[in-house]
Write a protein that holds these residues in place. Structure first.
Motif, PDB file in Angstrom:
ATOM      1  N   GLU A  40       1.014  -1.217  -0.128  1.00  0.00           N
ATOM      2  CA  GLU A  40       0.057   0.015  -0.110  1.00  0.00           C
ATOM      3  C   GLU A  40       0.788   1.179   0.129  1.00  0.00           C
ATOM      4  O   GLU A  40       0.834   2.384  -0.605  1.00  0.00           O
ATOM      5  CB  GLU A  40      -0.760  -0.115   1.160  1.00  0.00           C
ATOM      6  N   ARG A  41       1.989   1.271   0.714  1.00  0.00           N
ATOM      7  CA  ARG A  41       2.891   2.418   0.948  1.00  0.00           C
ATOM      8  C   ARG A  41       3.521   2.590  -0.283  1.00  0.00           C
ATOM      9  O   ARG A  41       3.787   3.840  -0.753  1.00  0.00           O
ATOM     10  CB  ARG A  41       3.730   2.223   2.142  1.00  0.00           C
ATOM     11  N   LEU A  42       4.081   1.387  -1.039  1.00  0.00           N
ATOM     12  CA  LEU A  42       4.790   1.767  -2.266  1.00  0.00           C
ATOM     13  C   LEU A  42       3.878   2.393  -3.039  1.00  0.00           C
ATOM     14  O   LEU A  42       4.225   3.289  -4.133  1.00  0.00           O
ATOM     15  CB  LEU A  42       5.193   0.392  -2.711  1.00  0.00           C
ATOM     16  N   PRO A  84      -9.511   7.312  -9.363  1.00  0.00           N
ATOM     17  CA  PRO A  84      -9.361   6.067  -9.257  1.00  0.00           C
ATOM     18  C   PRO A  84      -8.421   5.786  -8.258  1.00  0.00           C
ATOM     19  O   PRO A  84      -8.527   4.640  -7.431  1.00  0.00           O
ATOM     20  CB  PRO A  84      -8.666   5.630 -10.702  1.00  0.00           C
ATOM     21  N   TYR A  85      -7.380   6.443  -7.879  1.00  0.00           N
ATOM     22  CA  TYR A  85      -6.553   6.204  -6.717  1.00  0.00           C
ATOM     23  C   TYR A  85      -7.340   6.402  -5.420  1.00  0.00           C
ATOM     24  O   TYR A  85      -7.048   5.402  -4.514  1.00  0.00           O
ATOM     25  CB  TYR A  85      -5.276   7.096  -6.780  1.00  0.00           C
ATOM     26  N   MET A  86      -7.997   7.429  -5.173  1.00  0.00           N
ATOM     27  CA  MET A  86      -8.673   7.707  -3.914  1.00  0.00           C
ATOM     28  C   MET A  86      -9.563   6.345  -3.628  1.00  0.00           C
ATOM     29  O   MET A  86      -9.748   5.735  -2.629  1.00  0.00           O
ATOM     30  CB  MET A  86      -9.700   8.952  -3.905  1.00  0.00           C
ATOM     31  N   SER A  87     -10.249   5.803  -4.693  1.00  0.00           N
ATOM     32  CA  SER A  87     -11.218   4.604  -4.285  1.00  0.00           C
ATOM     33  C   SER A  87     -10.558   3.557  -4.266  1.00  0.00           C
ATOM     34  O   SER A  87     -10.977   2.886  -3.402  1.00  0.00           O
ATOM     35  CB  SER A  87     -12.018   4.536  -5.973  1.00  0.00           C
ATOM     36  N   TYR A  88      -9.438   3.250  -5.143  1.00  0.00           N
ATOM     37  CA  TYR A  88      -8.637   2.182  -4.555  1.00  0.00           C
ATOM     38  C   TYR A  88      -7.980   2.283  -3.278  1.00  0.00           C
ATOM     39  O   TYR A  88      -7.872   1.246  -2.704  1.00  0.00           O
ATOM     40  CB  TYR A  88      -7.488   1.897  -5.586  1.00  0.00           C
ATOM     41  N   ASP A  89      -7.553   3.294  -2.675  1.00  0.00           N
ATOM     42  CA  ASP A  89      -6.827   3.346  -1.600  1.00  0.00           C
ATOM     43  C   ASP A  89      -7.539   3.247  -0.196  1.00  0.00           C
ATOM     44  O   ASP A  89      -7.121   2.564   0.653  1.00  0.00           O
ATOM     45  CB  ASP A  89      -6.363   4.751  -1.380  1.00  0.00           C
ATOM     46  N   ILE A  90      -9.051   3.535  -0.367  1.00  0.00           N
ATOM     47  CA  ILE A  90     -10.087   2.997   0.596  1.00  0.00           C
ATOM     48  C   ILE A  90      -9.898   1.734   0.746  1.00  0.00           C
ATOM     49  O   ILE A  90      -9.785   1.076   2.045  1.00  0.00           O
ATOM     50  CB  ILE A  90     -11.320   3.627   0.121  1.00  0.00           C
ATOM     51  N   TYR A  91     -10.091   0.999  -0.385  1.00  0.00           N
ATOM     52  CA  TYR A  91      -9.938  -0.492  -0.285  1.00  0.00           C
ATOM     53  C   TYR A  91      -8.513  -1.155   0.123  1.00  0.00           C
ATOM     54  O   TYR A  91      -8.416  -2.105   1.272  1.00  0.00           O
ATOM     55  CB  TYR A  91     -10.179  -1.185  -1.675  1.00  0.00           C
TER      56      TYR A  91
END
Length: 283
Positions: A40-42, A84-91
């Motif tokens: 996740e951090r990468l 798309p990143y904000m949506s993915y990052d929640i998951y």
């Protein structure tokens, strides 16, 4: 438009999946929680570097007239990769939360359920709301309500991501057991500096730039803006101040702990001079 949106929707989950497959073969002693956290951090670091680069390009291209100058990346990056990143990052944050508590042996985390999702939202409420606000407020404003103005300020908002690689590096170094190395200490200072400059000081700077454009003093700028604009900025700024305070507190605890270790290791220590080191807390 759909293909561009799909591009971002594939890139970040694809990177996350790739890191989750590659990292266990390199760090064989890592748990699933370790792998998910670092993955996740990468991915966060990659997105932050992309956003910061776009921010620099937009800001440097729109300096002549900060209101009317345009750059196509100001809008298209939000569509292609920001949303798309904000949506993915929640998951991804949920998965990191889930495996972290599963490794700790919590009974409720033997499988995904409404209870695990509720626990994640409760523990990470502010961060989840931050992501949702960006999707539901900043995205529509960027795409529909700006009337093709203010690309310079959208570029400034991209620059808030500059602190993310330093935050991610700190967590990765801890994961590698390098929290006592010089790099981790230097990185901690860079975290505080970049966070303060790019996530807090940036907002009064944008007010100042806006006031300079209209030749009005800084203290009058909030009265020149609409109430919705001021409230939107406040909603973005308030969590940043809160997180900055948490970072400062964590840095202070680490400083006290290290000072405590140094005093204990020194010859003939004086009990009155030895500070009490804080215990490590799960932030």
């Amino acid at each position: 438009m759909f293909h561009a949106l799909a591009c971002g929707a594939v890139v970040f989950p694809g990177l996350f999946f790739t890191f989750r497959k590659v990292l266990p073969s390199i760090f064989k002693h890592w748990t699933e929680a370790d792998v998910v956290l670092v993955s996740e951090r990468l991915v966060s670091t990659i997105h932050a570097l992309m956003a910061t680069t776009v921010g620099v390009i937009v800001v440097s291209s729109c300096r002549e007239n900060v209101i009317t100058d345009r750059h196509w990346l100001a809008t298209h990056f939000v569509i292609w990769y920001g949303s798309p990143y904000m949506s993915y990052d929640i998951y991804a944050m949920y998965l990191s939360h889930y495996y972290r508590f599963r490794v700790k042996g919590h009974e409720d985390y033997k499988g995904h359920s409404l209870r695990t999702v509720t626990s994640f939202v409760r523990r990470e409420f502010l961060l989840v709301m931050h992501h949702i606000a960006l999707l539901t407020i900043l995205l529509p404003i960027t795409l529909f309500f700006r009337q093709d103005q203010g690309d310079y300020f959208i570029g400034c908002l991209f620059l808030t991501e500059l602190s993310t690689p330093f935050v991610s590096l700190g967590k990765i170094l801890i994961q590698l057991g390098l929290q006592d190395c010089l790099l981790h200490k230097v990185n901690g200072g860079l975290v505080l500096l970049s966070f303060f400059l790019c996530r807090i000081l940036l907002f009064p700077y944008m007010y100042w730039v806006y006031g300079s454009h209209y030749s009005i003093p800084l203290y009058r700028v909030p009265f020149h803006l609409t109430l919705s604009a001021n409230l939107g900025i406040l909603c973005i700024l308030a969590p940043q101040v809160y997180w900055f305070v948490l970072l400062c507190r964590k840095g202070y605890r680490l400083y006290k702990r290290q000072r405590g270790v140094k005093v204990q290791d020194s010859p003939l220590p004086s009990p009155s001079e030895a500070p009490v080191a804080d215990g490590d807390k799960d932030d």
